[in-house]
Design an enzyme around this catalytic site. Sequence first.
Site: not given
Length: 163
Positions: A79-81, A115, A130
């Site tokens: 739901l991020c723009h 976000m 990693d």
Amino acid sequence: MTNTEQGLTHVREDGSAHMVDVTGKDDTSREAVAVGVLRTRPDVVELMYAADLPKGDALPVARIAGIMGAKKTPELIPLCHPLPLGKITVDFERLDDGVRIEAKVRTRGATGVEMEVLTAVSTAALALYDMIKAVDKHAVIGDIRVLAKSGGKSGSWTVEEER
């Protein structure tokens, strides 16, 4: 009481999720800062800062991963723009038992970049993991949080960081 009255802006009246309409909001300068920590052994920290890990120089790889993560946030978080990100920085602070990761993201837009900055820190931490997992499979990623936010209707705030 409706979902909107309850402050549930990402939930429609029928309970389903939707992307909030920000087209009526003014573009403003917005910025957010987030941090996180990768905990590992002191000898692994030494290898990271000496660029002597089996997979290579971890910090530049993690910095680029964090920048790319911020850019890809709307592809990862449903739901991020999508936002025109104006600046993304990812920096590292050496700790005795790990690395503190700090990211800052800036934009001029109708919604904030919290976000994006959290994704930058998370992605950088995952890239570091990693890069070191061949020498420390037990490293821990944690303490990821937003420390500061500015711009937009809700204004600015800062959290004092515990060290």
